[in-house]
Every structure is written in C-alpha cells, then in structure tokens.
Design a protein around this motif. Structure first.
Motif, PDB file in Angstrom:
ATOM      1  N   MET A 178       0.853  -1.178   0.000  1.00 23.69           N
ATOM      2  CA  MET A 178       0.000   0.000   0.000  1.00 23.69           C
ATOM      3  C   MET A 178       0.891   1.231   0.000  1.00 23.69           C
ATOM      4  O   MET A 178       1.855   1.299   0.758  1.00 23.69           O
ATOM      5  CB  MET A 178      -0.881  -0.015   1.247  1.00 23.69           C
ATOM      6  N   ASN A 179       0.575   2.169  -0.870  1.00 19.17           N
ATOM      7  CA  ASN A 179       1.274   3.452  -0.853  1.00 19.17           C
ATOM      8  C   ASN A 179       0.289   4.551  -1.218  1.00 19.17           C
ATOM      9  O   ASN A 179      -0.907   4.290  -1.365  1.00 19.17           O
ATOM     10  CB  ASN A 179       2.498   3.439  -1.787  1.00 19.17           C
ATOM     11  N   GLU A 180       0.791   5.766  -1.391  1.00 17.66           N
ATOM     12  CA  GLU A 180      -0.107   6.898  -1.669  1.00 17.66           C
ATOM     13  C   GLU A 180      -0.858   6.750  -2.992  1.00 17.66           C
ATOM     14  O   GLU A 180      -1.896   7.362  -3.194  1.00 17.66           O
ATOM     15  CB  GLU A 180       0.662   8.226  -1.636  1.00 17.66           C
ATOM     16  N   ASN A 181      -0.360   5.899  -3.884  1.00 19.21           N
ATOM     17  CA  ASN A 181      -1.024   5.700  -5.173  1.00 19.21           C
ATOM     18  C   ASN A 181      -2.047   4.572  -5.168  1.00 19.21           C
ATOM     19  O   ASN A 181      -2.726   4.347  -6.152  1.00 19.21           O
ATOM     20  CB  ASN A 181       0.020   5.411  -6.261  1.00 19.21           C
ATOM     21  N   GLY A 182      -2.120   3.826  -4.074  1.00 21.96           N
ATOM     22  CA  GLY A 182      -3.097   2.746  -4.009  1.00 21.96           C
ATOM     23  C   GLY A 182      -2.486   1.450  -3.515  1.00 21.96           C
ATOM     24  O   GLY A 182      -1.600   1.452  -2.658  1.00 21.96           O
ATOM     25  N   PHE A 183      -2.932   0.358  -4.103  1.00 20.86           N
ATOM     26  CA  PHE A 183      -2.554  -0.974  -3.653  1.00 20.86           C
ATOM     27  C   PHE A 183      -1.968  -1.772  -4.811  1.00 20.86           C
ATOM     28  O   PHE A 183      -2.404  -1.643  -5.950  1.00 20.86           O
ATOM     29  CB  PHE A 183      -3.787  -1.716  -3.120  1.00 20.86           C
ATOM     30  N   LYS A 184      -0.984  -2.629  -4.496  1.00 24.48           N
ATOM     31  CA  LYS A 184      -0.360  -3.473  -5.511  1.00 24.48           C
ATOM     32  C   LYS A 184      -0.250  -4.890  -4.953  1.00 24.48           C
ATOM     33  O   LYS A 184       0.344  -5.109  -3.892  1.00 24.48           O
ATOM     34  CB  LYS A 184       1.025  -2.940  -5.851  1.00 24.48           C
ATOM     35  N   LEU A 185      -0.827  -5.854  -5.676  1.00 18.60           N
ATOM     36  CA  LEU A 185      -0.709  -7.254  -5.287  1.00 18.60           C
ATOM     37  C   LEU A 185       0.688  -7.745  -5.601  1.00 18.60           C
ATOM     38  O   LEU A 185       1.155  -7.638  -6.726  1.00 18.60           O
ATOM     39  CB  LEU A 185      -1.738  -8.101  -6.041  1.00 18.60           C
ATOM     40  N   VAL A 186       1.371  -8.277  -4.608  1.00 15.09           N
ATOM     41  CA  VAL A 186       2.736  -8.772  -4.756  1.00 15.09           C
ATOM     42  C   VAL A 186       2.740 -10.304  -4.804  1.00 15.09           C
ATOM     43  O   VAL A 186       3.511 -10.906  -5.540  1.00 15.09           O
ATOM     44  CB  VAL A 186       3.625  -8.270  -3.594  1.00 15.09           C
ATOM     45  N   LEU A 187       1.869 -10.916  -4.014  1.00 21.30           N
ATOM     46  CA  LEU A 187       1.761 -12.370  -3.932  1.00 21.30           C
ATOM     47  C   LEU A 187       0.287 -12.707  -3.775  1.00 21.30           C
ATOM     48  O   LEU A 187      -0.409 -12.066  -2.984  1.00 21.30           O
ATOM     49  CB  LEU A 187       2.554 -12.874  -2.716  1.00 21.30           C
ATOM     50  N   GLU A 188      -0.183 -13.701  -4.522  1.00 24.58           N
ATOM     51  CA  GLU A 188      -1.604 -14.040  -4.495  1.00 24.58           C
ATOM     52  C   GLU A 188      -1.838 -15.493  -4.122  1.00 24.58           C
ATOM     53  O   GLU A 188      -1.353 -16.396  -4.798  1.00 24.58           O
ATOM     54  CB  GLU A 188      -2.240 -13.795  -5.868  1.00 24.58           C
ATOM     55  N   GLY A 189      -2.589 -15.709  -3.059  1.00 22.29           N
ATOM     56  CA  GLY A 189      -3.042 -17.042  -2.694  1.00 22.29           C
ATOM     57  C   GLY A 189      -1.946 -18.079  -2.532  1.00 22.29           C
ATOM     58  O   GLY A 189      -2.141 -19.252  -2.840  1.00 22.29           O
ATOM     59  N   ASP A 190      -0.797 -17.683  -2.015  1.00 25.56           N
ATOM     60  CA  ASP A 190       0.346 -18.588  -1.892  1.00 25.56           C
ATOM     61  C   ASP A 190       0.097 -19.644  -0.812  1.00 25.56           C
ATOM     62  O   ASP A 190      -0.366 -19.335   0.285  1.00 25.56           O
ATOM     63  CB  ASP A 190       1.593 -17.776  -1.534  1.00 25.56           C
ATOM     64  N   ILE A 191       0.406 -20.896  -1.144  1.00 29.69           N
ATOM     65  CA  ILE A 191       0.255 -21.986  -0.170  1.00 29.69           C
ATOM     66  C   ILE A 191       1.538 -22.805  -0.042  1.00 29.69           C
ATOM     67  O   ILE A 191       1.509 -23.943   0.413  1.00 29.69           O
ATOM     68  CB  ILE A 191      -0.937 -22.903  -0.518  1.00 29.69           C
ATOM     69  N   THR A 192       2.674 -22.229  -0.408  1.00 27.96           N
ATOM     70  CA  THR A 192       3.928 -22.987  -0.342  1.00 27.96           C
ATOM     71  C   THR A 192       4.246 -23.434   1.085  1.00 27.96           C
ATOM     72  O   THR A 192       4.927 -24.432   1.268  1.00 27.96           O
ATOM     73  CB  THR A 192       5.115 -22.185  -0.918  1.00 27.96           C
ATOM     74  N   HIS A 193       3.735 -22.719   2.090  1.00 26.65           N
ATOM     75  CA  HIS A 193       3.965 -23.125   3.476  1.00 26.65           C
ATOM     76  C   HIS A 193       3.263 -24.445   3.809  1.00 26.65           C
ATOM     77  O   HIS A 193       3.588 -25.079   4.803  1.00 26.65           O
ATOM     78  CB  HIS A 193       3.515 -22.026   4.445  1.00 26.65           C
ATOM     79  N   LEU A 194       2.317 -24.861   2.985  1.00 28.11           N
ATOM     80  CA  LEU A 194       1.624 -26.127   3.212  1.00 28.11           C
ATOM     81  C   LEU A 194       2.332 -27.310   2.572  1.00 28.11           C
ATOM     82  O   LEU A 194       2.016 -28.459   2.871  1.00 28.11           O
ATOM     83  CB  LEU A 194       0.201 -26.056   2.651  1.00 28.11           C
TER      84      LEU A 194
END
Length: 165
Positions: A143-159
């Motif tokens: 999140m920054n002053e320009n809005g939101f940016k998805l960096v990682l989506e729905g990651d399940i590598t921890h599983l």
C-alpha cells in the motif's frame, strides 16, 4: 509468519479466524483488532445448510453465486458488492491509522476474493477467476499513496511438505 514483524493484526471475529490469529500472533505483543467488516459474506437463508440442500432449494441463486456473482442475491443475505464495500472500509481504516509497517488481515475466502476485485479493479462478474483461495493462503499487498499493488496471491507454499527418501 513467526519471523515477520507485524505492526497490527486485523481479523474477522469468527472462531476460525480468531484461532488463526492467535496462532500467528503467538506470544508476540501485537495489537489485534477484530472487525465485523472482515466476516465472511452473509448468506441469509443459506446459513447452516449443506451445498446439496442449497442447490436443491435455491437453484437459481446457487447458480448465480457460482456462475454470475454480479447477479447473486439471497433472502436475508448480502451481495458480493456489499461484501466488497465493507472489506474496503477496513482497508480505508488501516490506511488512515497506519502510515507504515506490516498489517496482517485474517479473513475469509469470499472477502479475500472481493478484495482482489478491488485491488485489480475488476468486476464482481469475474470474482471466481483464479487464483483459488485455499485455507491459510497468503496474499501480500503493498500500500502506498497511489493505491494498492498485489505482490503475492493465494500462496500456499507453506503447506507443501518436503519429500524425504
């Protein structure tokens, strides 16, 4: 997540998310804010029923839920647009209260999918497009002053468990 420094945790007050929040927080001194706006979509008359009984009793609504989410309505429940609007309220609260730091949001699949539609500026109509949201999946948003940016989506590598020979 135990190695990630967290400024605050926002969580749905449901039992499952409270348990997840507690596990992630552990013994760390991190403020936890329970927010009703992070509860799962309200499904009205569907609540407490099985998929098969819902499909049988509410066929048109069931079909729109999965195939035309922008048209979905149920008696006593809410639409996906309403769910997205209340989730966005939480984002606005976080944005106004925190100028920096890592904020964890612990919530439910439909709320996450609604947030994705906001972050990506896509219509509710394609809500169910990938990624699939698995339980305990991780999404990272900057999140920054320009809005939101998805960096990682729905990651399940921890599983994933390593294969031992």
């Amino acid at each position: 997540m135990k190695e990630t420094e967290l400024t605050a945790i926002y969580s749905s007050p449901s039992g499952r998310t409270k348990a997840t929040t507690s596990l992630i927080r552990g013994e760390r001194d991190i403020p936890v804010i329970y927010d009703d706006n992070l509860r799962e979509i309200k499904l009205g008359q569907w609540e407490g029923k099985t998929h098969s009984s819902i499909k049988e009793m509410y066929q048109p609504e069931y079909e729109s839920f999965w195939n035309a989410p922008h048209l979905f309505k149920t008696v006593g429940g809410e639409t996906f647009e309403q769910t997205r609007a209340r989730a966005i309220q939480v984002l606005n609260r976080i944005k106004s209260e925190y100028k920096s730091g890592n904020i964890l949001i612990v919530t439910h699949s439909v709320v996450i999918k609604c947030l994705y539609s906001f972050f990506k500026n896509t219509p509710i109509e394609i809500l169910w497009d990938p990624p699939y949201i698995h339980d305990t999946s991780l999404t990272i948003v900057e999140m920054n002053e320009n809005g939101f940016k998805l960096v990682l989506e729905g990651d399940i590598t921890h599983l994933e468990t390593p294969n031992f020979i």
